[in-house]
Design an enzyme around this catalytic site. Structure first.
Site, PDB file in Angstrom:
ATOM      1  N   GLY A  87      42.766 -38.516   4.977  1.00 25.05           N
ATOM      2  CA  GLY A  87      42.392 -38.528   6.384  1.00 25.05           C
ATOM      3  C   GLY A  87      41.240 -39.475   6.635  1.00 25.05           C
ATOM      4  O   GLY A  87      40.536 -39.869   5.700  1.00 25.05           O
ATOM      5  N   CYS A 114      42.793 -37.590  -1.851  1.00 25.30           N
ATOM      6  CA  CYS A 114      41.825 -38.413  -1.125  1.00 25.30           C
ATOM      7  C   CYS A 114      40.921 -37.543  -0.244  1.00 25.30           C
ATOM      8  O   CYS A 114      40.118 -36.788  -0.770  1.00 25.30           O
ATOM      9  CB  CYS A 114      42.547 -39.501  -0.342  1.00 25.30           C
ATOM     10  SG  CYS A 114      41.464 -40.899  -0.007  1.00 25.30           S
ATOM     11  N   TYR A 115      41.056 -37.590   1.071  1.00 28.08           N
ATOM     12  CA  TYR A 115      40.204 -36.737   1.904  1.00 28.08           C
ATOM     13  C   TYR A 115      40.371 -35.270   1.513  1.00 28.08           C
ATOM     14  O   TYR A 115      39.394 -34.523   1.435  1.00 28.08           O
ATOM     15  CB  TYR A 115      40.543 -36.921   3.384  1.00 28.08           C
ATOM     16  CG  TYR A 115      39.634 -36.118   4.293  1.00 28.08           C
ATOM     17  CD1 TYR A 115      38.406 -36.622   4.691  1.00 28.08           C
ATOM     18  CD2 TYR A 115      39.997 -34.842   4.732  1.00 28.08           C
ATOM     19  CE1 TYR A 115      37.557 -35.882   5.494  1.00 28.08           C
ATOM     20  CE2 TYR A 115      39.160 -34.088   5.536  1.00 28.08           C
ATOM     21  CZ  TYR A 115      37.941 -34.624   5.920  1.00 28.08           C
ATOM     22  OH  TYR A 115      37.102 -33.880   6.717  1.00 28.08           O
ATOM     23  N   HIS A 201      46.043 -42.233  -4.121  1.00 26.59           N
ATOM     24  CA  HIS A 201      47.227 -41.791  -3.372  1.00 26.59           C
ATOM     25  C   HIS A 201      48.465 -41.790  -4.272  1.00 26.59           C
ATOM     26  O   HIS A 201      49.078 -42.835  -4.473  1.00 26.59           O
ATOM     27  CB  HIS A 201      47.455 -42.708  -2.166  1.00 26.59           C
ATOM     28  CG  HIS A 201      46.442 -42.495  -1.090  1.00 26.59           C
ATOM     29  ND1 HIS A 201      46.566 -41.512  -0.139  1.00 26.59           N
ATOM     30  CD2 HIS A 201      45.270 -43.104  -0.848  1.00 26.59           C
ATOM     31  CE1 HIS A 201      45.516 -41.528   0.656  1.00 26.59           C
ATOM     32  NE2 HIS A 201      44.704 -42.485   0.256  1.00 26.59           N
ATOM     33  N   GLU A 203      51.280 -40.608  -3.576  1.00 26.80           N
ATOM     34  CA  GLU A 203      52.516 -40.640  -2.792  1.00 26.80           C
ATOM     35  C   GLU A 203      53.032 -42.043  -2.511  1.00 26.80           C
ATOM     36  O   GLU A 203      54.198 -42.214  -2.179  1.00 26.80           O
ATOM     37  CB  GLU A 203      52.320 -39.874  -1.473  1.00 26.80           C
ATOM     38  CG  GLU A 203      51.408 -40.545  -0.443  1.00 26.80           C
ATOM     39  CD  GLU A 203      49.909 -40.285  -0.640  1.00 26.80           C
ATOM     40  OE1 GLU A 203      49.507 -39.982  -1.781  1.00 26.80           O
ATOM     41  OE2 GLU A 203      49.148 -40.406   0.326  1.00 26.80           O
ATOM     42  N   ASP A 259      72.930 -40.018  12.428  1.00 26.78           N
ATOM     43  CA  ASP A 259      72.418 -38.673  12.702  1.00 26.78           C
ATOM     44  C   ASP A 259      73.450 -37.787  13.395  1.00 26.78           C
ATOM     45  O   ASP A 259      73.691 -36.656  12.964  1.00 26.78           O
ATOM     46  CB  ASP A 259      71.131 -38.751  13.544  1.00 26.78           C
ATOM     47  CG  ASP A 259      70.062 -39.584  12.859  1.00 26.78           C
ATOM     48  OD1 ASP A 259      70.159 -39.764  11.632  1.00 26.78           O
ATOM     49  OD2 ASP A 259      69.153 -40.065  13.552  1.00 26.78           O
ATOM     50  N   LYS A 402      65.370 -38.918   7.155  1.00 27.03           N
ATOM     51  CA  LYS A 402      66.561 -39.766   7.243  1.00 27.03           C
ATOM     52  C   LYS A 402      67.284 -39.920   5.896  1.00 27.03           C
ATOM     53  O   LYS A 402      68.514 -39.866   5.837  1.00 27.03           O
ATOM     54  CB  LYS A 402      66.139 -41.149   7.752  1.00 27.03           C
ATOM     55  CG  LYS A 402      67.275 -42.037   8.168  1.00 27.03           C
ATOM     56  CD  LYS A 402      67.673 -41.745   9.587  1.00 27.03           C
ATOM     57  CE  LYS A 402      68.628 -42.767  10.143  1.00 27.03           C
ATOM     58  NZ  LYS A 402      68.798 -42.576  11.592  1.00 27.03           N
TER      59      LYS A 402
HETATM   60  N1  GLN Z   1      37.790 -40.938   4.877  1.00 27.99           N
HETATM   61  C1  GLN Z   1      37.683 -40.668   3.481  1.00 27.99           C
HETATM   62  C2  GLN Z   1      37.056 -41.838   2.750  1.00 27.99           C
HETATM   63  O1  GLN Z   1      36.922 -42.894   3.274  1.00 27.99           O
HETATM   64  C3  GLN Z   1      39.046 -40.360   2.915  1.00 27.99           C
HETATM   65  C4  GLN Z   1      39.970 -41.540   3.020  1.00 27.99           C
HETATM   66  C5  GLN Z   1      41.415 -41.148   2.767  1.00 27.99           C
HETATM   67  O2  GLN Z   1      41.796 -39.991   2.788  1.00 27.99           O
HETATM   68  N2  GLN Z   1      42.253 -42.167   2.624  1.00 27.99           N
HETATM   69  O3  GLN Z   1      36.665 -41.690   1.607  1.00 27.99           O
END
Ligand code: GLN
Length: 547
Positions: A87, A114-115, A201, A203, A259, A402
């Protein structure tokens, strides 16, 4: 100051008027009969949907929920695990969305990304700060002590990072397993409590071992076993449709697209001849598409189909119209008129109460949820049916992405060309003819479009391209020389694009030899066309379609 992205988030999760009467607004389950989910808590990530898709690729059912969900609301969904997404906020900012520490005492396995990783660290007593070394893009990760999540993965590997802040001290009880130059704690885990997280990340495709990381957490740490396969989805949806519809009659408008074709096939699988499909052939489809629906699709499914050949009406209404918005309006209006007449006829005979729509999970997430059934008065997909034709919606794809819809279509035996079809606009070729629409111009464009499609398929590139409009500049003429003689023909534009979601797109860098073959064949085989051009505009500023 509000956390960055807060407005966008609030808008995305705002309850739809009238929705969510059965459960708290914004948090309905998308459908009954789904397995217990891995919940992805969305902190405004770019990639929340991608996380859910990756989890589903591991054959675990996954749903996305807003970060404002309380612990009890999360538990009400009966999750088998929870993933906290990335986030834009900083966890130590005044009104940053936080994680209730109570979540970590519920015995549900939790994974932070991450966040989400930073928020987890903070909630459990670790520290998060700016190290002064931000990391964006491919970043070397050093695995010091692989633990369970990074087990058997390279000691040094590239991961995709996008962060300003970093976890500088892990909470008590957590083992730090990896670091990077800008993230002294790049991964941690407490396997006894089934909690773990990573700064990078996993994902995104740019993290080569990302899917292994998710797999190890969900299978090895959380102890989950697969519950979501194409076959199980079909069984679950078929049961849900039967429960919803009973022995009532159901109607579906087929567009020729993926779809509606898969939605109808699922409903047919569930209730057989209680379903009638209506296909409005507006005469603006590409070569072979009407036949695909009328012949191949019916042969594959045994579906009861009413075909309305309305080509003449559409063409006469469009005669002389060059303005794109006018074209779209006329086609929309005629479509509703035609479908409505057909729906009335079918309803009179069959006593229709339900209408199938091919709503997908991303639509549900974007609109903040939904209860699974809603009585439609105004409805955007079919559009403008009168009040006395109010049906209840059946939306068997509303839990699906999808790619899952395509897999189910294939499993149900639908024609490959239909299942793999690129998105195609409702107004069809009318908005790919720049100028007035005439039968001759449609014939020209159909021929050119077919060549482009054939060559793309022959090159094995269908899956690499999001959409490939071929556009006829019908009001433009261009001088050429063919067979030593002067020609004065029309140019066509090739507009192959790549995209994740059609919101943004880039022009596709097709191999020159494929472009050359398409160009040569079009100018050789379509007499009125003597020039082929390539559109190299991204979106924005250009839209994918020309009109
Ligand atoms: N905002 C947070 C940071 O800059 C997390 C970033 C993110 O989740 N991609 O470290």
């Amino acid at each position: 100051m509000a956390a960055p992205g807060a407005d966008r988030l609030a808008a995305r999760w705002a309850p739809r008027p009238g929705a969510g009467t059965l459960r708290p607004a914004g948090y309905p389950r998308t459908m009954e009969n789904t397995p217990r989910p891995v919940l992805v808590v969305d902190f405004g990530a770019q990639y929340a949907q991608l996380i859910a898709r990756r989890v589903r690729e591991l054959q675990l059912y996954s749903e996305i929920v807003p970060h404002s969900a309380s612990v009890s609301e999360l538990l009400a969904r009966d999750p088998v695990a929870i993933i906290l997404s990335g986030g834009p906020a900083s966890v130590y900012a005044a009104d940053a969305p936080g994680v209730d520490p109570a979540l970590f005492g519920t015995d549900v396995p939790v994974f932070g990304i991450c966040y989400g990783f930073q928020a987890m660290a903070r909630a459990l007593g670790g520290t998060v700060a700016q190290t002064g070394r931000r990391e964006f893009g491919g970043t070397p990760l050093l695995v010091d002590a692989p633990g369970a999540v990074l087990a058997d993965l390279p000691a040094e590997q590239s991961v995709w990072m996008s962060h300003n802040d970093a976890v500088t001290a892990a909470p008590d009880g957590f083992a730090v397993t990896a670091r990077s130059a800008g993230a002294p704690v790049a991964a941690f885990e407490d396997t006894a409590r089934r909690l773990a997280g990573v700064q990078f990340h996993p994902e995104v495709a740019h993290t080569p071992h990302g899917q292994d990381v998710l797999r190890r957490f969900l299978y090895d740490v959380a102890g989950l076993t697969p519950n979501w396969t194409t076959g199980s989805v079909i069984d679950d949806q078929v049961a849900a449709i039967r429960a919803q519809v009973g022995d009532a009659a159901v109607l579906c408008a087929l567009s020729g697209g993926v779809d509606s074709a898969v939605a109808a096939a699922l409903v047919h699988e569930a209730v057989g001849d209680q379903l009638t499909c209506v296909f409005v052939d507006h005469g603006l489809l590409r070569a072979g598409e009407a036949e695909q629906v009328e012949r191949d699709y019916v042969a594959a499914t045994g579906i009861k189909l009413k075909v309305v050949d309305a080509a003449e009406t559409f063409l006469s209404q469009l005669a002389g119209v060059t303005d794109p918005e006018q074209k779209r309006k006329i086609i929309g209006r005629e479509f509703i008129r035609t479908f409505e007449a057909a729906a009335r006829e079918v309803a009179a005979v069959e006593g229709v109460q339900f209408l199938v729509q091919g709503t997908l999970y991303p639509d549900v997430v974007e609109s903040g949820g939904g209860t699974g059934t809603a009585n439609i008065k105004s409805h955007h997909n079919v559009g403008g049916l009168p009040d006395d034709l109010a049906f209840t919606l059946v939306e068997p794809l509303r839990t699906l992405f999808k790619d899952e819809v395509r897999a189910i279509g294939a499993e149900l035996g639908l024609p490959t060309e239909m299942v793999q079809r690129h998105p195609f606009p409702g107004p069809g070729l009318a908005i790919r003819i720049i100028g007035a629409v005439t039968p001759e111009r449609l014939t020209m464009l159909r021929a050119a479009d077919l060549i482009a499609r054939e060559e793309l398929t022959a090159a094995g590139l269908d899956g690499a391209i999001w959409q490939f409009p071929v556009v006829l500049l019908a009001d433009v003429r261009s001088v050429g020389v063919q067979g030593d003689g002067r020609t004065y023909g029309h140019p066509v534009v090739l507009r192959p694009v790549v995209s994740e979601d059609a919101m943004t797109a880039d022009w596709a860098k097709l191999p020159y030899d494929v472009l050359a073959r398409i160009s040569t064949r079009i100018t050789n085989e379509v007499p009125e066309v003597n020039r082929v051009t390539l559109d190299i505009t991204s979106k924005p500023p250009g839209t994918i379609e020309w009109e």
